[in-house]
Design an enzyme around this catalytic site. Structure first.
Site, PDB file in Angstrom:
ATOM      1  NE  ARG A 154      -1.380  -1.289   3.802  1.00  0.00           N
ATOM      2  CZ  ARG A 154      -1.585  -0.952   5.393  1.00  0.00           C
ATOM      3  NH1 ARG A 154      -2.805  -0.239   5.711  1.00  0.00           N
ATOM      4  NH2 ARG A 154      -0.417  -1.404   5.928  1.00  0.00           N
ATOM      5  CB  CYS A 263      -2.453  -0.463  -7.372  1.00  0.00           C
ATOM      6  SG  CYS A 263      -0.840  -0.981  -7.106  1.00  0.00           S
TER       7      CYS A 263
END
Length: 433
Positions: A154, A263
């Protein structure tokens, strides 16, 4: 272990620095000589909390180095990771694998026997097969293995995610290659991080399936937020109520302006194209992509509605531009569509972001960047909270209100309590409440 990272972008640099911190000897390779020069001067190409210190520590210890010489860097390596970009291809949305295949071609004549070539980049199912074919075609006598090892980092919390992962996925049916990967990740065994071995194709699909599922959770709660507004319910209560069910879980159930970043938009689109090519369309993900695209402009219209429907000539201040906190990443950020909607309606947009203004200025040239949240709010008819940076969680609301010409506060992240904002004099609008 001796490791080479081909590509010194977000994934390659974070992974390389963390592997070096585990005690491995790591070289990060990149064709961009300017980037390598800056890395050697400890100037990071991205903003990621703690990365500069981690890189410096391991460079000083002699475990981490940077180079533009791929041929020399991969000699003697136990594992070579391909961590180059796979952006969405113009025209059809497929992942652009040209950088991956170019890296494979160069590795074919450079790696030593029994080297494990690891695809760390996010790649569609079957890419590993093509990487193996490219290397074998160039060097048919070479003993090597191609392994899939997707990343689950992340942005803003990448170092912690790498060192304390939920799982490590390794796709390979070659036992000696599995042994190499076990050795690469052995330092994480102390944390009992699960090491999941699968086939290469399963590993490649796991990455896309995971991101598509998380994108679905975000989109689901956003649509529930819209329904809550119509029904007089509170989406935060709904989120807690369903999130306490262990089968559902509370993560990614926070209503907001939609997902963005490097992403989710790219990977959901690539999954759609892969499924369509194999005549097994994934209808749920199709709906997620469409709903998320529509939501971003809808959030711009929400701000316009809060100001009575006509914002021509009005100053609107946006707080937060990056797609999430603790990054300078502007890729597919909701703020881009929101800004465009406001400017199309004739508004004058000022903005502030703790880390993203330099990147944002390249994409949003019509936005006036401010030195602080209060500077952005000066004489504004409305302030809109777009990204939930910590710096915006404890604003002096009375000071913010006093700086403004109007009284509208649109909180697209539900940071503040309604009573708190109203007590400061705001006409307060949030999401799903």
């Amino acid at each position: 272990m001796k490791i080479a990272m081909i590509g010194s972008g977000y994934v390659g640099l974070v992974s390389g620095a963390c592997f070096a911190d585990f005690g491995h000897e790591v070289v990060c390779v990149d064709k961009d000589a300017g980037k390598i020069d800056r890395l050697n001067a400890n100037i990071m190409p991205i903003y990621e909390p703690g990365l500069d210190a981690l890189v410096k520590t391991n460079v000083d210890a002699g475990r981490l180095s940077f180079s533009t010489d791929e041929l020399r860097s991969v000699k003697g390596c136990d594992a070579v990771f391909i961590a180059v970009g796979t952006p969405s291809r113009r025209g059809d949305g497929h992942a652009d694998l040209s950088y991956v295949y170019a890296a494979a071609e160069e590795l074919a004549s450079a790696i030593d026997p029994r080297t494990v070539v690891v695809t760390k980049s996010t790649v569609p199912v079957g890419t590993g097969d093509e990487v193996e074919r490219i290397i074998r075609e160039t060097n048919p006598q070479l003993e090597f293995a191609v392994v899939s090892n997707p990343e689950f980092l992340r942005e803003g919390a990448a170092i912690g995610d790498f060192k304390r992962p939920d799982r490590i996925v390794v796709g390979s049916d070659v036992e000696w290659a599995r042994d190499v990967m076990r050795a690469v990740y052995r330092p994480l065994f102390l944390n009992e991080s699960p090491l999941l071995f699968t086939s290469r194709r399963s590993s490649e699909l796991i990455k896309y399936a995971a991101n598509a599922f998380l994108a679905t959770k975000i989109t689901f709660i956003n649509e529930m937020a819209d329904l809550c507004e119509k029904l007089g319910a509170n989406v935060q209560d709904v989120s807690r109520g369903i999130g306490l069910d262990n089968r559902i879980g509370s993560k990614f159930l926070h209503a907001g302006p939609g997902y963005g970043g490097s992403c989710f938009p790219k990977d959901t689109l690539a999954l759609l194209k892969t499924a369509q090519d194999h005549e097994t369309p994934v209808r749920i993900v199709e709906a997620v992509v469409q709903a998320n695209d529509l939501r971003k402009r809808a959030m711009g219209r929400k701000i316009i509605t809060a100001l009575g429907g006509d914002v021509r000539g009005m100053k609107i201040a946006l707080l937060g531009l990056t797609f999430k906190p603790n990054t300078d990443d502007m890729r597919d950020a909701p703020s881009i569509a929101i800004v465009q909607t406001l400017i199309d309606a004739g508004a004058i947009v000022h903005a502030h972001d703790p880390e993203g203004m330099e990147e944002a200025a390249k994409i949003l040239p019509d936005v006036i960047m401010a030195s602080s949240a209060y500077d952005a709010a000066q004489d504004a008819h409305a302030v809109a909270l777009i990204t939930e940076w910590d710096a915006y969680r404890a604003l002096d609301l009375k000071k913010l209100h006093a700086a403004m010409a109007g009284d509208v506060l649109v909180d697209l992240r539900n940071i503040y309590r309604t009573e708190e904002a109203q007590a400061a004099g705001f006409n307060y609008v949030s999401v799903g409440r």
